[in-house]
Design a protein around this motif. Structure first.
Motif, PDB file in Angstrom:
ATOM      1  N   SER A 226       0.816  -1.219   0.000  1.00 19.73           N
ATOM      2  CA  SER A 226       0.000   0.000   0.000  1.00 19.73           C
ATOM      3  C   SER A 226       0.849   1.268   0.000  1.00 19.73           C
ATOM      4  N   ILE A 227       2.046   1.190   0.593  1.00 20.89           N
ATOM      5  CA  ILE A 227       2.897   2.389   0.676  1.00 20.89           C
ATOM      6  C   ILE A 227       4.017   2.375  -0.365  1.00 20.89           C
ATOM      7  N   GLY A 228       3.978   1.413  -1.251  1.00 19.41           N
ATOM      8  CA  GLY A 228       4.988   1.346  -2.303  1.00 19.41           C
ATOM      9  C   GLY A 228       6.319   0.804  -1.853  1.00 19.41           C
ATOM     10  N   ASN A 229       6.303   0.005  -0.787  1.00 22.42           N
ATOM     11  CA  ASN A 229       7.532  -0.616  -0.282  1.00 22.42           C
ATOM     12  C   ASN A 229       7.313  -2.117  -0.152  1.00 22.42           C
ATOM     13  N   PRO A 230       7.401  -2.862  -1.267  1.00 22.84           N
ATOM     14  CA  PRO A 230       7.139  -4.304  -1.220  1.00 22.84           C
ATOM     15  C   PRO A 230       8.146  -5.082  -0.382  1.00 22.84           C
ATOM     16  N   GLU A 231       9.231  -4.421   0.009  1.00 23.91           N
ATOM     17  CA  GLU A 231      10.247  -5.094   0.826  1.00 23.91           C
ATOM     18  C   GLU A 231       9.953  -4.989   2.329  1.00 23.91           C
ATOM     19  N   LEU A 232       8.885  -4.288   2.701  1.00 22.89           N
ATOM     20  CA  LEU A 232       8.550  -4.169   4.115  1.00 22.89           C
ATOM     21  C   LEU A 232       8.358  -5.561   4.709  1.00 22.89           C
ATOM     22  N   ARG A 233       9.009  -5.810   5.829  1.00 26.56           N
ATOM     23  CA  ARG A 233       8.951  -7.137   6.442  1.00 26.56           C
ATOM     24  C   ARG A 233       8.570  -7.017   7.915  1.00 26.56           C
ATOM     25  N   TRP A 234       8.103  -8.117   8.440  1.00 28.35           N
ATOM     26  CA  TRP A 234       7.835  -8.245   9.877  1.00 28.35           C
ATOM     27  C   TRP A 234       8.997  -9.042  10.464  1.00 28.35           C
ATOM     28  N   GLU A 235       9.792  -8.387  11.255  1.00 22.78           N
ATOM     29  CA  GLU A 235      10.996  -9.006  11.812  1.00 22.78           C
ATOM     30  C   GLU A 235      10.762  -9.412  13.266  1.00 22.78           C
ATOM     31  N   VAL A 236      11.129 -10.637  13.590  1.00 20.98           N
ATOM     32  CA  VAL A 236      10.961 -11.147  14.956  1.00 20.98           C
ATOM     33  C   VAL A 236      12.302 -11.124  15.677  1.00 20.98           C
ATOM     34  N   ILE A 237      12.319 -10.503  16.833  1.00 22.94           N
ATOM     35  CA  ILE A 237      13.521 -10.480  17.670  1.00 22.94           C
ATOM     36  C   ILE A 237      13.206 -11.161  18.998  1.00 22.94           C
ATOM     37  N   PRO A 238      14.235 -11.624  19.730  1.00 22.96           N
ATOM     38  CA  PRO A 238      13.990 -12.288  21.008  1.00 22.96           C
ATOM     39  C   PRO A 238      13.270 -11.362  21.991  1.00 22.96           C
ATOM     40  N   PRO A 239      12.384 -11.923  22.830  1.00 25.03           N
ATOM     41  CA  PRO A 239      11.663 -11.099  23.811  1.00 25.03           C
ATOM     42  C   PRO A 239      12.582 -10.256  24.683  1.00 25.03           C
ATOM     43  N   ASP A 240      13.704 -10.828  25.119  1.00 28.56           N
ATOM     44  CA  ASP A 240      14.633 -10.077  25.975  1.00 28.56           C
ATOM     45  C   ASP A 240      15.224  -8.878  25.247  1.00 28.56           C
TER      46      ASP A 240
END
Length: 301
Positions: A226-240
């Motif tokens: 929608s914002i013209g950034n098809p590389e946008l990702r959801w990155e998971v990092i450790p809870p700590d």
């Protein structure tokens, strides 16, 4: 009906007020900000300026109401960067003020905006406040009918990630993946509450609210497109790691720990256990609809 709305003209309060006024009800909107008076009047409602921390003010405003919509806003309590705030204690105070005001005013019909996670006192992180408030409201006499509305995560809360998306090109959280979870639009919440105001009130009921079911990765793909950034990702990092980042940024320790715990409950699905046992009909606003709204905001930054 004569209906009183707490929460001012926020994400839910504004469309709720507009719907109720359009349906012919007399609506009084409580706000702590005098500068909201004109906007409330323009919405066709009556402004009542005061604090939900003032039980006498609430009782006076509630008097004569056929129904009252109750909510507690985190922002109304204080900054999440204030280490001195005991958020759980403040939510309890507001709930007790509501109880006192309802009793004093003689109100017999309430709609309370609670939250997913309110079904349990364990494993929901900072959502514990909603479980606590529900239990305090349940101490009201049985002749006071209460509809507890439990929305899931708001699409509108995604706006809080805008700086992260701009700076990092990613949504960075301690959970993620392809597991779907429910989300809700404030517009669907308002529409449902407006409908419930006109239905019979009996005893104590619980209703969950959701608009769509999508995974974190779907959110990233849809918003990125929608914002013209098809590389946008959801990155998971450790809870700590997430916890340390929030603490380093100065976020209240209880809030930071609570957010991490809540995300772990999202990841393992326990947050939604009672939701899926009592799954509602999904609302009209879908992720694609929100993405269009999000894109317009993003492009105007």
């Amino acid at each position: 009906m004569n209906i009183v709305i707490t929460g001012s003209l926020g994400n839910i309060g504004k469309p709720l007020t507009q719907l109720l006024v359009a349906n012919g009800h007399q609506v009084t909107v409580i706000s702590s900000k005098p500068e909201r008076i004109e906007a409330i009047r323009q919405a066709g409602a009556i402004p009542a300026i005061g604090s939900i921390q003032d039980a006498d003010f609430l009782a006076q405003t509630f008097t004569g109401a056929d129904a009252v919509y109750l909510m507690e806003a985190w922002e109304g309590i204080g900054s999440i960067y204030d280490q001195a705030i005991d958020f759980l204690a403040e939510f309890k105070k507001i709930a007790h003020h509501y109880v006192q005001a309802v009793l004093q005013a003689g109100v017999s019909r309430l709609v309370h905006l609670s939250s997913v996670g309110a079904h349990s006192e364990q494993g929901t992180g900072s959502l514990l406040v909603h479980h606590t408030v529900e239990n305090i409201l349940r101490t009201l006499p049985e002749n006071v009918a209460i509809k507890f509305m439990r929305p899931v995560g708001f699409f509108s809360n995604i706006y809080r990630w805008l700086p992260m998306i701009q700076a990092k090109g990613a949504i960075i959280q301690s959970y993620g993946g392809d597991q779907k979870e429910p989300w809700v639009s404030p517009y669907d919440i308002a529409a449902t509450i407006a409908q419930e105001m006109e239905k019979p009130f009996n005893g104590r009921t619980v209703q969950y609210l959701a608009s769509d079911e999508v995974s974190p990765n779907e959110i990233a793909r849809t918003l990125g497109k929608s914002i013209g950034n098809p590389e946008l990702r959801w990155e998971v990092i450790p809870p700590d790691t997430l916890l340390n980042q929030m603490l380093s940024a100065g976020i209240n320790e209880w809030i930071a720990n609570g957010l991490v715990a809540m995300q772990q409950a999202q990841q393992n699905g326990s947050l939604y256990h009672d939701f899926y046992l009592n799954k509602p009909t999904l609302g009209k606003v879908k992720l694609a609809d929100f993405a269009d709204e999000f894109a317009a905001v993003y492009k105007n930054l």
